[in-house]
Scaffold this active site. Sequence first.
Site, mmCIF file in Angstrom:
data_model
loop_
_atom_site.group_PDB
_atom_site.id
_atom_site.type_symbol
_atom_site.label_atom_id
_atom_site.label_comp_id
_atom_site.label_asym_id
_atom_site.label_seq_id
_atom_site.Cartn_x
_atom_site.Cartn_y
_atom_site.Cartn_z
ATOM 1 N N LYS A 40 -7.784 20.893 75.296
ATOM 2 C CA LYS A 40 -6.687 19.926 75.187
ATOM 3 C C LYS A 40 -7.234 18.504 75.175
ATOM 4 C CE LYS A 40 -3.349 23.110 77.210
ATOM 5 N NZ LYS A 40 -2.549 23.582 78.346
ATOM 6 N N GLN A 78 -2.180 22.165 84.742
ATOM 7 C CA GLN A 78 -2.489 23.468 84.146
ATOM 8 C C GLN A 78 -2.069 24.597 85.088
ATOM 9 O OE1 GLN A 78 -3.541 23.837 81.015
ATOM 10 N NE2 GLN A 78 -3.647 26.052 81.129
ATOM 11 N N ASP A 105 4.877 19.084 79.217
ATOM 12 C CA ASP A 105 4.943 20.546 79.173
ATOM 13 C C ASP A 105 6.389 21.040 79.112
ATOM 14 O OD1 ASP A 105 2.701 22.209 79.088
ATOM 15 O OD2 ASP A 105 2.112 21.667 81.136
HETATM 16 N N1 GUN Z 1 -0.900 27.882 81.249
HETATM 17 C C1 GUN Z 1 -0.725 28.661 80.157
HETATM 18 N N2 GUN Z 1 -0.041 28.001 79.196
HETATM 19 C C2 GUN Z 1 0.227 26.772 79.700
HETATM 20 C C3 GUN Z 1 0.904 25.639 79.178
HETATM 21 O O1 GUN Z 1 1.433 25.623 78.052
HETATM 22 N N3 GUN Z 1 0.957 24.558 80.012
HETATM 23 C C4 GUN Z 1 0.407 24.572 81.257
HETATM 24 N N4 GUN Z 1 0.531 23.478 82.001
HETATM 25 N N5 GUN Z 1 -0.214 25.607 81.767
HETATM 26 C C5 GUN Z 1 -0.302 26.694 80.992
#
Ligand code: GUN
Length: 351
Positions: A54, A98, A121
């Site tokens: 990311k 995350q 998110d």
């Molecule tokens: N863990 C798995 N997919 C995601 C996501 O799209 N965002 C976040 N913050 N954690 C994740």
Amino acid sequence: MTAELIDGVAIAGRVRADVAVGVEKLVADTGVTPGLATVLVGENAASQTYVRAKRKACAEVGIQSFGHELPATSTQQEVEALVRDLNADARVHGILVQLPLPDGLDEEAVLAAISIEKDVDGFHPINIGKLGMKGRDPLFVPCTPDGCMRLLEEAGAQFSGANAVVLGRSNIVGLPAAMLLLKRDATLTVCHSRTKDLPTVCRRADILIAAVGWGEMVKADWVKPGAHVIDVGINNKWLEHPADREFTCAASGEIFTAHRQDESEKGGRKRAGYLDEKSGAAYSREHLPEGQSAEGLVKLFRKYKLVGDVDFEAVKEVAGHITPVPGGVGPMTIAQLLSNTLRGARAAAGK
Ligand code: GUN
């Protein structure tokens, strides 16, 4: 008939290119550079990989990223204090915590602490609530399901009145994907572990989104001919290797299958453990004793292949459009995150 492939790499590439242009324009017009803060708590290897990807993607489109790593032993107060600092930091337009968080931390409280204006998110209860309600629009939509919708749009799917089936009801994918399909007037069915006769339910779907985390679960006879099939799964399918043999872990006693580093091909392999050639002791990956260095030990590997939740080779003969794994939904998650971060920065700059 063979289905048309929905090329997530190409579509995500276009989203990212649009974001890069948008970032450049925002900087030129307002002097504001979009910023994303990532928060990684603990040492989950998959989470580390995702966060790295990311941040790299941010750099490629001109978004600043601020990486925060906290130990797995962090307290709830410490994590929430970091989130509050980031809420107050004017350089930060998006906050990504995350998931999953290590055991013992209250995910609900952490996500609720994120300012809704920075909730790229889309997991804050207000944003999720608005996503589910008629006539309301959240500030941000969760990235993976939003990416699925974009893929479906690009593949020409008609939503209104279509039978849409979502396999899985996770907070991150299945549930928000279901809400998005409902918002677009699909007739919605959400399947989960208690659903009876999954194949029959899935076979009614004009649009099928599989997000259960069970490798190759959706078979050809679960799919309506011509359906749009979106595969969110990322699963390791363990393959046999000619040099595989069984090792007993000297620390845990567990038996694991692996082969030596020098018998392995690079790519498509994962570390399974270590072998001390001098003593003959083997250790599984998770059970290398504290203080024992991996240096000087022979690495042991297992061969694997990434597969989705859909039995791709069989289902592509039935579906009308289908996403591959890898190269389908995966790239879209990051592209949508960049797009959400730009949107947050634009809103902050009054654009
Ligand atoms: N863990 C798995 N997919 C995601 C996501 O799209 N965002 C976040 N913050 N954690 C994740």
